[in-house]
Design a protein around this motif. Structure first.
Motif, PDB file in Angstrom:
ATOM      1  N   PRO A   3       2.668  10.311   8.935  1.00 23.60           N
ATOM      2  CA  PRO A   3       3.107   9.087   8.249  1.00 23.60           C
ATOM      3  C   PRO A   3       2.797   9.127   6.746  1.00 23.60           C
ATOM      4  CG  PRO A   3       1.871   8.554  10.242  1.00 23.60           C
ATOM      5  CD  PRO A   3       1.729  10.029  10.017  1.00 23.60           C
ATOM      6  N   ASP A   4       3.660   8.464   5.971  1.00 23.01           N
ATOM      7  CA  ASP A   4       3.491   8.429   4.518  1.00 23.01           C
ATOM      8  C   ASP A   4       2.122   7.906   4.114  1.00 23.01           C
ATOM      9  OD1 ASP A   4       6.097   9.312   4.442  1.00 23.01           O
ATOM     10  OD2 ASP A   4       6.919   7.483   3.554  1.00 23.01           O
ATOM     11  N   ARG A   5       1.639   6.872   4.797  1.00 22.16           N
ATOM     12  CA  ARG A   5       0.355   6.274   4.412  1.00 22.16           C
ATOM     13  C   ARG A   5      -0.812   7.249   4.618  1.00 22.16           C
ATOM     14  NH1 ARG A   5       0.827   4.940   9.512  1.00 22.16           N
ATOM     15  NH2 ARG A   5      -0.832   4.161  10.815  1.00 22.16           N
ATOM     16  N   VAL A   6      -0.687   8.126   5.606  1.00 21.89           N
ATOM     17  CA  VAL A   6      -1.735   9.132   5.848  1.00 21.89           C
ATOM     18  C   VAL A   6      -1.701  10.180   4.737  1.00 21.89           C
ATOM     19  CG1 VAL A   6      -2.542  10.927   7.429  1.00 21.89           C
ATOM     20  CG2 VAL A   6      -1.733   8.731   8.330  1.00 21.89           C
ATOM     21  N   ALA A   8      -0.641   9.680   1.761  1.00 20.38           N
ATOM     22  CA  ALA A   8      -1.140   8.995   0.562  1.00 20.38           C
ATOM     23  C   ALA A   8      -2.668   8.939   0.554  1.00 20.38           C
ATOM     24  CB  ALA A   8      -0.563   7.578   0.480  1.00 20.38           C
ATOM     25  N   ARG A   9      -3.275   8.680   1.688  1.00 23.67           N
ATOM     26  CA  ARG A   9      -4.749   8.652   1.758  1.00 23.67           C
ATOM     27  C   ARG A   9      -5.336  10.025   1.470  1.00 23.67           C
ATOM     28  NH1 ARG A   9      -6.498   4.803   6.814  1.00 23.67           N
ATOM     29  NH2 ARG A   9      -5.877   2.846   5.823  1.00 23.67           N
ATOM     30  N   ARG A  36      -5.482   5.655  -6.605  1.00 24.57           N
ATOM     31  CA  ARG A  36      -4.563   5.069  -5.622  1.00 24.57           C
ATOM     32  C   ARG A  36      -3.349   5.968  -5.519  1.00 24.57           C
ATOM     33  NH1 ARG A  36      -3.785  -0.740  -7.812  1.00 24.57           N
ATOM     34  NH2 ARG A  36      -4.780   0.091  -9.647  1.00 24.57           N
ATOM     35  N   HIS A  38       0.617   6.842  -3.476  1.00 23.12           N
ATOM     36  CA  HIS A  38       1.784   6.492  -2.671  1.00 23.12           C
ATOM     37  C   HIS A  38       2.487   7.811  -2.351  1.00 23.12           C
ATOM     38  CE1 HIS A  38       5.210   4.275  -1.179  1.00 23.12           C
ATOM     39  NE2 HIS A  38       5.989   5.098  -1.878  1.00 23.12           N
ATOM     40  N   THR A  40       5.906   9.721  -0.282  1.00 20.78           N
ATOM     41  CA  THR A  40       7.200   9.640   0.390  1.00 20.78           C
ATOM     42  C   THR A  40       7.478  11.010   0.977  1.00 20.78           C
ATOM     43  OG1 THR A  40       7.961   8.044  -1.252  1.00 20.78           O
ATOM     44  CG2 THR A  40       9.643   9.083   0.114  1.00 20.78           C
ATOM     45  N   THR A  41       7.638  11.067   2.295  1.00 24.33           N
ATOM     46  CA  THR A  41       7.893  12.345   2.955  1.00 24.33           C
ATOM     47  C   THR A  41       9.300  12.358   3.525  1.00 24.33           C
ATOM     48  OG1 THR A  41       6.970  11.533   5.053  1.00 24.33           O
ATOM     49  CG2 THR A  41       5.468  12.691   3.558  1.00 24.33           C
TER      50      THR A  41
END
Length: 103
Positions: A3-6, A8-9, A36, A38, A40-41
């Protein structure tokens, strides 16, 4: 698929680690906000956008280039994704040893 959020982290953590290593111990007391990120995959590639604080004085261009390179390598190694872009935004410059300015 990650996931994108993973992603990003992972990128934010890689940026924090790289920034600490690049700037060295003389800026350890600087009030830098955690990076911080962001992400996009799509189809095995990722585009990263990060916001960072940098200590002042520093070579902004050189530090950003080195950060981009290290973040790209670290995220690619940990996720298996090809990193097509690492865009950095410098949010603020922080003078070491002085309190941070409130915005």
């Amino acid at each position: 698929m990650i996931p994108d959020r993973v992603v990003a982290r992972i990128a934010a953590r890689a940026a924090g680690t790289a920034l600490h290593r690049i700037t060295g111990p003389e800026y350890a007391g600087a009030d830098l906000t955690a990076p911080r990120a962001h992400a996009t995959t799509h189809d095995g590639t990722a585009r990263l956008a990060l916001t960072v604080d940098l200590p002042y004085p520093t070579d902004i261009t050189g530090t950003c280039r080195q950060l981009q390179h290290e973040i790209s390598e670290q995220v690619a190694r940990l996720t298996g994704l090809d990193i097509s872009e690492v865009m950095l935004t410098v949010r603020r410059l922080v003078v070491s040893g002085l309190p941070a300015r409130v915005q």
